[in-house]
Design a protein around this motif. Structure first.
Motif, PDB file in Angstrom:
ATOM      1  N   ILE A   3       0.907 -18.876 -17.099  1.00 23.61           N
ATOM      2  CA  ILE A   3       2.157 -19.259 -16.444  1.00 23.61           C
ATOM      3  C   ILE A   3       3.249 -18.228 -16.727  1.00 23.61           C
ATOM      4  N   ALA A   4       4.342 -18.342 -15.967  1.00 19.86           N
ATOM      5  CA  ALA A   4       5.518 -17.510 -16.222  1.00 19.86           C
ATOM      6  C   ALA A   4       6.726 -18.417 -16.406  1.00 19.86           C
ATOM      7  N   VAL A   5       7.662 -17.975 -17.231  1.00 17.85           N
ATOM      8  CA  VAL A   5       8.902 -18.727 -17.455  1.00 17.85           C
ATOM      9  C   VAL A   5      10.051 -17.884 -16.922  1.00 17.85           C
ATOM     10  N   LEU A   6      10.845 -18.462 -16.033  1.00 14.96           N
ATOM     11  CA  LEU A   6      11.990 -17.723 -15.479  1.00 14.96           C
ATOM     12  C   LEU A   6      13.253 -18.123 -16.237  1.00 14.96           C
ATOM     13  N   GLY A   7      13.808 -17.187 -16.986  1.00 14.94           N
ATOM     14  CA  GLY A   7      15.017 -17.462 -17.767  1.00 14.94           C
ATOM     15  C   GLY A   7      14.650 -17.782 -19.203  1.00 14.94           C
ATOM     16  N   TYR A   8      15.107 -16.913 -20.127  1.00 20.87           N
ATOM     17  CA  TYR A   8      14.761 -17.116 -21.548  1.00 20.87           C
ATOM     18  C   TYR A   8      16.007 -17.576 -22.316  1.00 20.87           C
ATOM     19  N   GLY A   9      16.719 -18.511 -21.707  1.00 21.71           N
ATOM     20  CA  GLY A   9      17.890 -19.090 -22.376  1.00 21.71           C
ATOM     21  C   GLY A   9      17.459 -20.290 -23.201  1.00 21.71           C
ATOM     22  N   THR A  10      18.353 -21.263 -23.320  1.00 25.02           N
ATOM     23  CA  THR A  10      18.070 -22.409 -24.198  1.00 25.02           C
ATOM     24  C   THR A  10      16.798 -23.146 -23.764  1.00 25.02           C
ATOM     25  N   VAL A  11      16.732 -23.551 -22.501  1.00 26.18           N
ATOM     26  CA  VAL A  11      15.580 -24.359 -22.081  1.00 26.18           C
ATOM     27  C   VAL A  11      14.321 -23.484 -21.997  1.00 26.18           C
ATOM     28  N   LYS A  37       2.322 -15.863 -19.797  1.00 29.27           N
ATOM     29  CA  LYS A  37       1.997 -14.447 -19.573  1.00 29.27           C
ATOM     30  C   LYS A  37       3.265 -13.618 -19.358  1.00 29.27           C
ATOM     31  N   TYR A  38       4.243 -14.200 -18.679  1.00 31.40           N
ATOM     32  CA  TYR A  38       5.489 -13.470 -18.415  1.00 31.40           C
ATOM     33  C   TYR A  38       6.701 -14.344 -18.707  1.00 31.40           C
ATOM     34  N   ILE A  39       7.758 -13.664 -19.133  1.00 34.86           N
ATOM     35  CA  ILE A  39       9.074 -14.313 -19.222  1.00 34.86           C
ATOM     36  C   ILE A  39      10.024 -13.420 -18.433  1.00 34.86           C
ATOM     37  N   LEU A  40      10.672 -13.990 -17.410  1.00 33.12           N
ATOM     38  CA  LEU A  40      11.602 -13.185 -16.606  1.00 33.12           C
ATOM     39  C   LEU A  40      13.015 -13.358 -17.141  1.00 33.12           C
ATOM     40  N   ASP A  41      13.651 -12.261 -17.458  1.00 31.09           N
ATOM     41  CA  ASP A  41      15.052 -12.316 -17.889  1.00 31.09           C
ATOM     42  C   ASP A  41      15.654 -10.937 -17.681  1.00 31.09           C
ATOM     43  N   LEU A  42      16.969 -10.916 -17.474  1.00 28.11           N
ATOM     44  CA  LEU A  42      17.633  -9.620 -17.304  1.00 28.11           C
ATOM     45  C   LEU A  42      17.697  -8.882 -18.647  1.00 28.11           C
ATOM     46  N   ARG A  43      17.702  -9.687 -19.720  1.00 25.26           N
ATOM     47  CA  ARG A  43      17.848  -9.108 -21.065  1.00 25.26           C
ATOM     48  C   ARG A  43      16.488  -8.754 -21.661  1.00 25.26           C
ATOM     49  N   SER A  44      16.539  -7.940 -22.746  1.00 25.54           N
ATOM     50  CA  SER A  44      15.328  -7.684 -23.532  1.00 25.54           C
ATOM     51  C   SER A  44      15.467  -8.457 -24.836  1.00 25.54           C
ATOM     52  N   PHE A  45      14.354  -8.721 -25.498  1.00 21.57           N
ATOM     53  CA  PHE A  45      14.416  -9.535 -26.714  1.00 21.57           C
ATOM     54  C   PHE A  45      13.653  -8.860 -27.848  1.00 21.57           C
ATOM     55  N   PHE A  58      10.827 -10.009 -10.663  1.00 21.76           N
ATOM     56  CA  PHE A  58      10.087 -11.208 -10.247  1.00 21.76           C
ATOM     57  C   PHE A  58       8.802 -10.861  -9.495  1.00 21.76           C
ATOM     58  N   ASP A  59       8.818  -9.713  -8.788  1.00 19.98           N
ATOM     59  CA  ASP A  59       7.635  -9.319  -8.001  1.00 19.98           C
ATOM     60  C   ASP A  59       6.384  -9.203  -8.878  1.00 19.98           C
ATOM     61  N   ILE A  60       6.571  -8.729 -10.108  1.00 19.78           N
ATOM     62  CA  ILE A  60       5.418  -8.596 -11.021  1.00 19.78           C
ATOM     63  C   ILE A  60       4.748  -9.966 -11.193  1.00 19.78           C
ATOM     64  N   ILE A  61       5.568 -10.993 -11.299  1.00 22.65           N
ATOM     65  CA  ILE A  61       5.046 -12.350 -11.534  1.00 22.65           C
ATOM     66  C   ILE A  61       4.381 -12.905 -10.279  1.00 22.65           C
ATOM     67  N   ALA A  80      17.395 -18.677  -8.200  1.00 17.30           N
ATOM     68  CA  ALA A  80      16.340 -19.653  -8.501  1.00 17.30           C
ATOM     69  C   ALA A  80      15.669 -20.160  -7.218  1.00 17.30           C
ATOM     70  N   ARG A  81      16.481 -20.411  -6.172  1.00 18.74           N
ATOM     71  CA  ARG A  81      15.910 -20.961  -4.937  1.00 18.74           C
ATOM     72  C   ARG A  81      14.934 -19.966  -4.289  1.00 18.74           C
ATOM     73  N   THR A  82      15.372 -18.710  -4.173  1.00 21.74           N
ATOM     74  CA  THR A  82      14.517 -17.702  -3.531  1.00 21.74           C
ATOM     75  C   THR A  82      13.221 -17.529  -4.315  1.00 21.74           C
ATOM     76  N   PHE A  83      13.329 -17.443  -5.637  1.00 26.17           N
ATOM     77  CA  PHE A  83      12.128 -17.264  -6.463  1.00 26.17           C
ATOM     78  C   PHE A  83      11.194 -18.476  -6.297  1.00 26.17           C
ATOM     79  N   THR A  84      11.794 -19.677  -6.289  1.00 24.59           N
ATOM     80  CA  THR A  84      10.979 -20.894  -6.172  1.00 24.59           C
ATOM     81  C   THR A  84      10.263 -20.909  -4.822  1.00 24.59           C
ATOM     82  N   GLU A  85      10.986 -20.600  -3.764  1.00 31.52           N
ATOM     83  CA  GLU A  85      10.382 -20.595  -2.418  1.00 31.52           C
ATOM     84  C   GLU A  85       9.234 -19.594  -2.338  1.00 31.52           C
TER      85      GLU A  85
END
Ligand code: HSE
Length: 410
Positions: A3-11, A37-45, A58-61, A80-85
């Motif tokens: 799976i992939a997670v979009l957004g590596y904030g609190t949730v 497998k992937y975490i999408l975020d603008l930041r690095s961690f 997002f295309d990689i995912i 979020a809407r475009t990615f979800t669609e």
């Protein structure tokens, strides 16, 4: 299942942490292991255990054939809407905690999911970790749901609980809540009731199988509640709670509201304190049932996201039903919603208030006859059940009341 997670904030980070911590339990629930497998975020961690899973495109995912599910924990409607669609169009299921997106476009996203034999689930968008949507769609599916009433916002429930306990005013408690991280720097969405409104709109849509838009819902927040209101509440053996309420009427319409209510101490929701949420469901055969738990917070919300991931894993290649439809609901006008109202007025305005109520044909009880509030500079009344429109019209002829709060009766 990768799976992939979009957004590596609190949730989002909570989702990754729940998947890491509950590996075995998730495997047993999902029927197979779940791997991020992937975490999408603008930041690095840097130095994060999942540092190497972070991508910025997002295309990689969406172009990776191994990805079978996406957890969208970004919040907001775009991107979020475009990615979800795009994911759903490829048959990749999406689970989300994003109530703004579910409220605004949930019905369309579910249609896309259905057409592509995948699913769009959103348990974490209402009531944080409380599995209320799942319950409505499984255990209560054979019931006729008559109403849902909930404490749906943790921040405001915390503020009201503290105002009552400490005898403090709204602004002071809000400041403290912000210092403790229980309220956002910009608390508007919570304290004005907008967050609870989106949640009750989603619940109302689910129980009615119609589309309830948050813009249609009469919404009042808690900013006008004062510490003195709690003195009267105590005298009335009630507590003040911000409730979201959705109820089917006999003619097939819906009564939906978000507002502070004076609720009797004997009501099950009156014992729900601090950041906790609870949802009370009334259905025709079961009667009243209540679901209680953490309505916000990293792990609790993430737990609901992961529960959706497991449900989808168990139903690979199939559409898991969540009934958000495009057909518009018919809502009872806010002005026509009838409640008893608690009305406080300055002692000097007593005559004007009594005249306004009497001229408006609104019966009332004088609270002074029932208990001594100790507040000598004021008068306080409880009206007979009256529509908001009628009350407002009557009050046009009186000085603005110090408080106007609805009563919830059992
Ligand atoms: N701000 C929300 C609350 C978070 O206080 O309940 C969960 O939606």
């Amino acid at each position: 299942m990768k799976i992939a997670v979009l957004g590596y904030g609190t949730v989002g980070s909570g989702v990754v942490s729940v998947i890491d911590t509950n590996k075995e339990e998730i495997k047993s629930s999902a029927g197979e292991g779940v791997e991020v497998k992937y975490i999408l975020d603008l930041r690095s961690f840097p130095n994060d255990p999942h540092e190497r899973d972070v991508v910025h495109d997002f295309d990689i995912i969406v172009n990776d054939k191994e990805i079978r599910l996406i957890a969208e924990t970004m919040g907001g409607t775009e991107p979020a809407r475009t990615f979800t669609e795009r994911a759903l169009q490829k048959g990749i299921s999406v689970v989300t905690s994003n109530k703004e997106l579910v409220d605004a476009h949930g019905a369309e996203l579910i249609e896309i999911a259905k057409a592509n034999n995948c699913s769009y689930l959103f348990e974490a968008s209402v009531g944080g970790g409380i599995p209320i949507l799942h319950t409505l769609h499984t255990a209560l599916k054979s019931e006729r749901i008559e109403s849902v009433t909930g404490i749906l916002n943790g921040t405001t429930n915390y503020i009201l609980t503290k105002m009552e306990a400490v005898g403090a005013d709204f602004a002071d408690v809000l400041k403290k809540a912000q210092e403790l991280g229980y309220a956002e720097k910009d608390p508007t969405a919570d304290v004005e009731g907008h967050d609870a409104c989106r949640k009750i709109a989603i619940l109302a849509s689910l129980i009615s199988n119609r589309r309830v838009r948050h813009e249609q819902v009469m919404t009042e927040g808690i900013t006008k509640i004062t510490r003195d209101d709690f003195i009267y509440a105590r005298g009335m053996q009630r507590r003040i709670k911000l409730l979201g309420h959705a109820e089917k009427t006999k003619d097939g319409s819906l009564r939906v509201i978000v507002a502070p209510f004076l609720i009797p101490l004997t009501h099950p929701l009156s014992g729900v304190d601090d950041v906790f949420n609870a949802v009370e469901v009334t259905s025709n055969m079961l009667g009243v049932s209540m679901y209680y738990g953490r309505g916000a917070g990293k792990e609790a919300t993430a737990s609901a996201v992961v529960a959706d991931i497991c449900e989808i894993a168990r139903n690979q290649g199939a559409y898991v039903e969540r009934s958000l439809t495009k057909e518009e609901a018919s809502l009872v006008d806010a002005a026509e919603q009838t409640y008893k109202f608690f009305v406080r007025t300055a002692a000097k305005d007593k005559d004007a208030m009594i005249t306004a109520l009497s001229d408006g044909g609104i019966a009332y009880e004088d609270l002074r006859r029932q208990f001594d509030s100790g507040i000598t500079s004021e008068e306080a009344y409880v009206t007979a059940p009256v529509s908001y429109g009628t009350l407002q019209k009557a009050l046009q002829n009186a000085p603005a009341p110090l408080s106007l709060i609805r009563l919830l009766d059992i």
